[in-house]
Design a protein around this motif. Structure first.
Motif, PDB file in Angstrom:
ATOM      1  N   ILE A 264       0.836  -1.207   0.000  1.00  0.00           N
ATOM      2  CA  ILE A 264       0.000   0.000   0.000  1.00  0.00           C
ATOM      3  C   ILE A 264       0.871   1.257   0.000  1.00  0.00           C
ATOM      4  CG2 ILE A 264      -1.561   1.352   1.470  1.00  0.00           C
ATOM      5  CD1 ILE A 264      -2.916  -1.290   2.206  1.00  0.00           C
ATOM      6  N   ARG A 265       1.936   1.224   0.765  1.00  0.00           N
ATOM      7  CA  ARG A 265       2.844   2.360   0.806  1.00  0.00           C
ATOM      8  C   ARG A 265       3.388   2.671  -0.584  1.00  0.00           C
ATOM      9  NH1 ARG A 265       8.888   2.581   3.385  1.00  0.00           N
ATOM     10  NH2 ARG A 265       8.922   4.778   3.991  1.00  0.00           N
ATOM     11  N   THR A 266       3.755   1.641  -1.320  1.00  0.00           N
ATOM     12  CA  THR A 266       4.280   1.837  -2.677  1.00  0.00           C
ATOM     13  C   THR A 266       3.220   2.455  -3.584  1.00  0.00           C
ATOM     14  OG1 THR A 266       5.788  -0.033  -2.392  1.00  0.00           O
ATOM     15  CG2 THR A 266       5.301   0.661  -4.647  1.00  0.00           C
ATOM     16  N   VAL A 267       1.982   1.971  -3.482  1.00  0.00           N
ATOM     17  CA  VAL A 267       0.896   2.503  -4.321  1.00  0.00           C
ATOM     18  C   VAL A 267       0.626   3.967  -3.972  1.00  0.00           C
ATOM     19  CG1 VAL A 267      -1.564   2.318  -4.854  1.00  0.00           C
ATOM     20  CG2 VAL A 267      -0.170   0.248  -4.675  1.00  0.00           C
ATOM     21  N   LEU A 268       0.561   4.286  -2.684  1.00  0.00           N
ATOM     22  CA  LEU A 268       0.285   5.667  -2.282  1.00  0.00           C
ATOM     23  C   LEU A 268       1.415   6.606  -2.690  1.00  0.00           C
ATOM     24  CD1 LEU A 268      -1.273   5.175   1.277  1.00  0.00           C
ATOM     25  CD2 LEU A 268      -2.461   5.601  -0.881  1.00  0.00           C
ATOM     26  N   ALA A 269       2.648   6.146  -2.539  1.00  0.00           N
ATOM     27  CA  ALA A 269       3.774   6.987  -2.941  1.00  0.00           C
ATOM     28  C   ALA A 269       3.742   7.259  -4.439  1.00  0.00           C
ATOM     29  CB  ALA A 269       5.087   6.318  -2.553  1.00  0.00           C
ATOM     30  N   ALA A 270       3.405   6.249  -5.234  1.00  0.00           N
ATOM     31  CA  ALA A 270       3.322   6.440  -6.681  1.00  0.00           C
ATOM     32  C   ALA A 270       2.197   7.402  -7.032  1.00  0.00           C
ATOM     33  CB  ALA A 270       3.116   5.092  -7.372  1.00  0.00           C
ATOM     34  N   ALA A 271       1.061   7.266  -6.360  1.00  0.00           N
ATOM     35  CA  ALA A 271      -0.053   8.175  -6.623  1.00  0.00           C
ATOM     36  C   ALA A 271       0.303   9.600  -6.218  1.00  0.00           C
ATOM     37  CB  ALA A 271      -1.294   7.701  -5.868  1.00  0.00           C
ATOM     38  N   ARG A 272       0.980   9.736  -5.101  1.00  0.00           N
ATOM     39  CA  ARG A 272       1.358  11.081  -4.646  1.00  0.00           C
ATOM     40  C   ARG A 272       2.357  11.728  -5.589  1.00  0.00           C
ATOM     41  NH1 ARG A 272       4.266  12.028   1.083  1.00  0.00           N
ATOM     42  NH2 ARG A 272       6.128  12.113  -0.254  1.00  0.00           N
ATOM     43  N   SER A 273       3.204  10.930  -6.214  1.00  0.00           N
ATOM     44  CA  SER A 273       4.199  11.492  -7.128  1.00  0.00           C
ATOM     45  C   SER A 273       3.550  12.132  -8.349  1.00  0.00           C
ATOM     46  CB  SER A 273       5.176  10.398  -7.574  1.00  0.00           C
ATOM     47  OG  SER A 273       4.537   9.465  -8.437  1.00  0.00           O
ATOM     48  N   LEU A 274       2.285  11.801  -8.629  1.00  0.00           N
ATOM     49  CA  LEU A 274       1.562  12.396  -9.756  1.00  0.00           C
ATOM     50  C   LEU A 274       0.910  13.724  -9.381  1.00  0.00           C
ATOM     51  CD1 LEU A 274      -0.118   9.148 -11.162  1.00  0.00           C
ATOM     52  CD2 LEU A 274       2.031  10.219 -11.881  1.00  0.00           C
ATOM     53  N   ARG A 275       0.883  14.052  -8.110  1.00  0.00           N
ATOM     54  CA  ARG A 275       0.347  15.340  -7.676  1.00  0.00           C
ATOM     55  C   ARG A 275       1.364  16.444  -7.978  1.00  0.00           C
ATOM     56  NH1 ARG A 275      -1.809  14.107  -1.480  1.00  0.00           N
ATOM     57  NH2 ARG A 275      -3.558  12.729  -2.038  1.00  0.00           N
ATOM     58  N   PRO A 276       0.936  17.704  -7.956  1.00  0.00           N
ATOM     59  CA  PRO A 276       1.915  18.785  -8.026  1.00  0.00           C
ATOM     60  C   PRO A 276       2.913  18.653  -6.886  1.00  0.00           C
ATOM     61  CG  PRO A 276      -0.320  19.635  -8.312  1.00  0.00           C
ATOM     62  CD  PRO A 276      -0.461  18.199  -7.899  1.00  0.00           C
ATOM     63  N   GLN A 277       4.166  18.958  -7.163  1.00  0.00           N
ATOM     64  CA  GLN A 277       5.232  18.761  -6.192  1.00  0.00           C
ATOM     65  C   GLN A 277       5.791  20.102  -5.715  1.00  0.00           C
ATOM     66  OE1 GLN A 277       6.213  15.509  -5.100  1.00  0.00           O
ATOM     67  NE2 GLN A 277       4.275  15.127  -6.170  1.00  0.00           N
ATOM     68  N   PRO A 278       6.285  20.149  -4.488  1.00  0.00           N
ATOM     69  CA  PRO A 278       6.874  21.396  -3.980  1.00  0.00           C
ATOM     70  C   PRO A 278       8.147  21.738  -4.734  1.00  0.00           C
ATOM     71  CG  PRO A 278       7.280  19.591  -2.461  1.00  0.00           C
ATOM     72  CD  PRO A 278       6.333  19.062  -3.493  1.00  0.00           C
ATOM     73  N   ALA A 279       8.429  23.016  -4.826  1.00  0.00           N
ATOM     74  CA  ALA A 279       9.671  23.469  -5.461  1.00  0.00           C
ATOM     75  C   ALA A 279      10.867  23.079  -4.600  1.00  0.00           C
ATOM     76  CB  ALA A 279       9.627  24.978  -5.661  1.00  0.00           C
ATOM     77  N   ARG A 280      12.023  22.986  -5.244  1.00  0.00           N
ATOM     78  CA  ARG A 280      13.255  22.638  -4.540  1.00  0.00           C
ATOM     79  C   ARG A 280      14.219  23.805  -4.596  1.00  0.00           C
ATOM     80  NH1 ARG A 280      17.357  17.531  -5.739  1.00  0.00           N
ATOM     81  NH2 ARG A 280      18.223  18.900  -7.356  1.00  0.00           N
ATOM     82  N   ASP A 281      14.781  24.154  -3.457  1.00  0.00           N
ATOM     83  CA  ASP A 281      15.838  25.159  -3.384  1.00  0.00           C
ATOM     84  C   ASP A 281      17.147  24.430  -3.649  1.00  0.00           C
ATOM     85  OD1 ASP A 281      17.839  26.926  -2.698  1.00  0.00           O
ATOM     86  OD2 ASP A 281      16.821  27.705  -0.922  1.00  0.00           O
ATOM     87  N   ASP A 282      17.701  24.624  -4.851  1.00  0.00           N
ATOM     88  CA  ASP A 282      18.875  23.864  -5.284  1.00  0.00           C
ATOM     89  C   ASP A 282      20.193  24.445  -4.793  1.00  0.00           C
ATOM     90  OD1 ASP A 282      17.558  21.859  -6.649  1.00  0.00           O
ATOM     91  OD2 ASP A 282      17.364  23.047  -8.469  1.00  0.00           O
ATOM     92  N   LYS A 283      20.133  25.445  -3.959  1.00  0.00           N
ATOM     93  CA  LYS A 283      21.362  26.040  -3.433  1.00  0.00           C
ATOM     94  C   LYS A 283      22.100  25.018  -2.566  1.00  0.00           C
ATOM     95  CE  LYS A 283      20.760  29.159  -0.187  1.00  0.00           C
ATOM     96  NZ  LYS A 283      19.349  28.928  -0.394  1.00  0.00           N
ATOM     97  N   VAL A 284      23.391  24.862  -2.782  1.00  0.00           N
ATOM     98  CA  VAL A 284      24.226  23.932  -2.021  1.00  0.00           C
ATOM     99  C   VAL A 284      24.984  24.744  -0.974  1.00  0.00           C
ATOM    100  CG1 VAL A 284      26.166  22.316  -2.146  1.00  0.00           C
ATOM    101  CG2 VAL A 284      24.419  22.320  -3.956  1.00  0.00           C
ATOM    102  N   VAL A 285      24.569  24.638   0.286  1.00  0.00           N
ATOM    103  CA  VAL A 285      25.179  25.400   1.380  1.00  0.00           C
ATOM    104  C   VAL A 285      26.292  24.561   2.007  1.00  0.00           C
ATOM    105  CG1 VAL A 285      24.769  26.438   3.649  1.00  0.00           C
ATOM    106  CG2 VAL A 285      23.076  26.694   1.825  1.00  0.00           C
ATOM    107  N   THR A 286      27.458  25.156   2.152  1.00  0.00           N
ATOM    108  CA  THR A 286      28.628  24.414   2.629  1.00  0.00           C
ATOM    109  C   THR A 286      28.377  23.761   3.972  1.00  0.00           C
ATOM    110  OG1 THR A 286      30.095  25.939   1.445  1.00  0.00           O
ATOM    111  CG2 THR A 286      31.075  24.594   3.168  1.00  0.00           C
ATOM    112  N   ALA A 287      27.912  24.508   4.966  1.00  0.00           N
ATOM    113  CA  ALA A 287      27.741  23.960   6.312  1.00  0.00           C
ATOM    114  C   ALA A 287      26.763  22.801   6.310  1.00  0.00           C
ATOM    115  CB  ALA A 287      27.270  25.055   7.265  1.00  0.00           C
ATOM    116  N   TRP A 288      25.626  22.967   5.655  1.00  0.00           N
ATOM    117  CA  TRP A 288      24.605  21.921   5.675  1.00  0.00           C
ATOM    118  C   TRP A 288      25.062  20.689   4.911  1.00  0.00           C
ATOM    119  CZ3 TRP A 288      19.943  25.525   4.139  1.00  0.00           C
ATOM    120  CH2 TRP A 288      19.878  26.568   5.081  1.00  0.00           C
TER     121      TRP A 288
END
Length: 663
Positions: free
Chosen positions: A379-403
């Motif tokens: 069920i987890r696999t099915v729900l994750a696949a279904a959720r991946s078809l929803r709009p997704q949050p944006a990603r901040d691609d900045k690579v911060v040295t400390a983090w």
């Protein structure tokens, strides 16, 4: 037309590049313009994944009438707090002094000399909940500036002087009794019902949990372990943990870890990976091992950049709606599952008709182990696949040295402890990116994006967290180059960030001059730079047999008064103090010819050595690895040398003998 942020490397600044406000990046030119026009500066500080930053942007910064007023009466400066933590620290101190609290978006009004005279956080477009409307505030500031500008400037100068005069707590020795007192303080502040510390909102106390686990390992305290286990399980089973694909949100808006603020930050997940890996190793818990694995996979799958680093965050919002990607209703479960599975999943994940979130939707919780684990995985696999078809949050691609340094450390330690060499390899690739791209003319930069390094100089936590990561990577791989690079960073930090009597500044001695030179010793969402430096110096002193221990002890004395009374905000200091009280423990394992696998002696050491211990394996007298010097094989077979401080046990050759020493 794009404003002057269009050439920025920060995703947060680029989010505002098309605002009608004529934003400028932080620069001397912006303040020169304010002086020339004799107008105040509007300073707005935020970050790309910040929900209320987005709200204020939509309500005010994208509004044409507001923009006309700002452009006429102010010079507007936009700052990414993650790219310029020095600027953020200076003006957040002003916000907290003026209002008693802080947060983002941060809104400050400054003189052309950069001195603050009015500060706050989010302002609505019209008066609401006792707050003035943003345009109303702009009117008031403009009126004060034009009618009584001299008084405003005088007051701002006085505020600037008071901010620069803040003193550190009195130094104090850090004894085992102080560490016992810190644990007692944490126990009093513990939430016995929900786990964690304090009430709502509730943040993952990663550094405190690591310190408590080390205290248990050093003293045998059942109470310290219980606090860690209770909190670790509560977070793992709550809505703050992504039950479908792993990873943790920034914090829970409630005390029970049910409804998260949905942004997912690199630093939280790196720190939590470390905690859960160490918990899994210490307790043998299948739950904690699974959470560690899922968190590592989240980092590698969702935050890794093409260059081998790790992006800063996933946004709190999706298409302007918080939680749109993650929340579920019973009807939505029924759309993708069979009726029987939908009913079973709703009960297991606490998805109700009333909902636990907004508009009848629910976050997913896993408050009990499923009675049918195979069914849950399907069920987890099915729900994750279904959720991946929803709009997704944006990603901040900045690579911060400390983090990224935190990620290197966590992946190296977790990969070594839980036998995931692919995590260690990913940590190595990230370290290569940071050392190759983020070092410019021998100095460290704060961040990069898409393989292009930013202009902002590295601050103390960049040097300290990367050094900690490299030291962990050296232990996981035996590579002497990692140790050499870490020591070089520490020496660089000593030359440019060390203050008198064990203090550390957050900015370099040759960095851009701000209102004052910040030096914050308390942990926040990430370790304080000084605490990370103390940890790195202590570890390096054991690995190199060098002279870094004195500086680590001096730094701990500076923070000593903080530990027993404010332990919740000194977790990373406590990790260093616990390691120092334990020796730190050293385990040097002399091997025969290099082994492509993991010999049993090494595996046992990594599984049983307490947090803060140093474990290095390799051939005797390996070049560039001081811990292996003069530690030969015993009767021609691999041997482990265990030392505490300057006292060593006899070398042992069997895994069981080693386990006895480590226990």
């Amino acid at each position: 037309m794009p404003n002057r942020l269009a050439e920025a490397t920060s995703p947060y600044l680029l989010q505002h590049a098309d605002n009608p406000i004529d934003w400028q990046p932080w620069s001397a030119e912006a303040f020169a313009e304010a002086r020339r026009r004799d107008v105040p500066v509007l300073l707005s500080v935020g970050y790309a994944a910040c929900h209320w930053c987005h709200v204020m942007a939509h309500e005010s910064f994208e509004d044409a009438a507001t923009a006309e007023q700002v452009n006429r009466d102010f010079v507007a400066i936009k700052v990414d707090r993650e790219e310029r933590p020095d600027v953020d620290a200076v003006y957040m101190a002003a916000v907290q002094a003026m209002t008693g609290h802080g947060g983002w978006p941060m809104t400050c009004f400054l003189t052309p000399e950069g001195e603050p005279f009015h500060c706050g956080t989010y302002y609505p477009p019209t008066p609401r909940h006792g707050m003035p409307g943003f345009r109303q505030l702009l009117d008031a500031v403009t009126t004060a500036w034009t009618r009584d500008g001299e008084r405003v400037r005088t007051g701002a100068a006085e505020i600037a002087r008071s901010l620069a005069s803040v003193e550190l707590p009195a130094p104090a020795a850090v004894s085992p009794e102080v560490l016992d007192e810190a644990v007692a303080t944490l126990a009093r502040e513990f939430d016995d019902v929900h786990g964690g510390f304090g009430g709502a909102p509730k943040f993952p106390p990663s550094m405190v949990l690591e310190a408590l686990l080390r205290h248990h390992e050093r003293t045998g305290s059942a109470q310290a372990l219980a606090l860690v286990v209770r909190t670790g399980e509560a977070m793992a089973r709550g809505g703050i943990h992504d039950q479908l694909v792993g990873g943790f949100a920034r914090y829970s808006v409630d005390a029970g870890w049910v409804v998260p603020h949905f942004e997912k930050m690199l630093y939280d997940n790196a720190l939590l990976l470390r905690v859960y890996a160490h918990l899994a190793r210490r307790t043998g818990s299948a739950l904690f091992a699974r959470v560690a694995r899922d968190t590592a996979e989240f980092l590698l799958r969702d935050l890794r950049t093409p260059e081998g680093g790790f992006a800063s965050a996933l946004d709190a919002d999706t298409d302007g709606t918080e939680g749109l990607t993650y929340a579920w209703t019973p009807a939505q479960l029924a759309e993708v599952l069979t009726p029987e599975d939908a009913t079973w999943a709703a009960q297991l994940l606490e998805v109700t008709e009333a909902g636990t979130f907004e508009h009848g939707s629910s976050t997913l919780q896993l408050r009990r182990d499923p009675d049918d684990p195979q069914r849950w995985q399907r069920i987890r696999t099915v729900l994750a696949a279904a959720r991946s078809l929803r709009p997704q949050p944006a990603r901040d691609d900045k690579v911060v040295t400390a983090w990224n340094g935190l990620a290197v450390q966590s992946l190296a330690e977790a990969g070594a402890a839980l036998d995931h060499p692919e995590w260690v390899a990913a940590a190595g690739e990230c370290a290569d990116l940071l050392l190759g791209l983020h070092r410019v003319d021998g100095r460290l930069r704060r961040s990069s994006r898409d393989g292009v390094v930013g202009a902002a100089a590295g601050v103390l936590d960049d040097h300290a967290c990367l050094a900690e990561g490299l030291l962990a990577l050296h232990q996981a791989t035996g590579d002497p180059a990692r140790l050499t690079a870490a020591v070089e960073l520490l020496d660089l930090a000593v030359a440019h960030f060390a203050g008198p009597d064990g203090t550390w500044f957050d900015t370099a001695d040759d960095a851009e001059a701000l209102l004052h030179r910040p030096r914050d010793i308390t942990d926040n969402a990430t370790p304080s730079g000084a605490a990370a430096m103390a940890n790195a110096l202590l570890t390096a002193s054991v690995l190199t047999d060098g002279g870094h221990r004195d500086r680590a002890e001096e730094a701990l004395r500076v923070a000593g008064g903080l530990l027993p009374r404010h332990a919740r905000f000194a977790g990373h200091w406590l990790t260093a103090a616990e390691a120092m009280a334990a020796g730190p423990l050293q385990v040097a394992i002399a091997l025969g010819a290099p082994d492509p696998g993991v010999p049993e002696l090494v595996a046992r050491a990594r599984a049983l050595a307490p947090g803060g211990a140093v474990v290095v394996a390799g051939v005797p007298d390996a070049p560039g690895v001081p811990l292996l010097a003069d530690r030969p094989l015993v009767d021609g077979v691999p041997a482990a040398y265990v030392c505490r401080g300057f006292v060593c046990d006899r070398p042992v050759t069997s895994p069981d003998e080693l386990a006895g020493l480590l226990r």
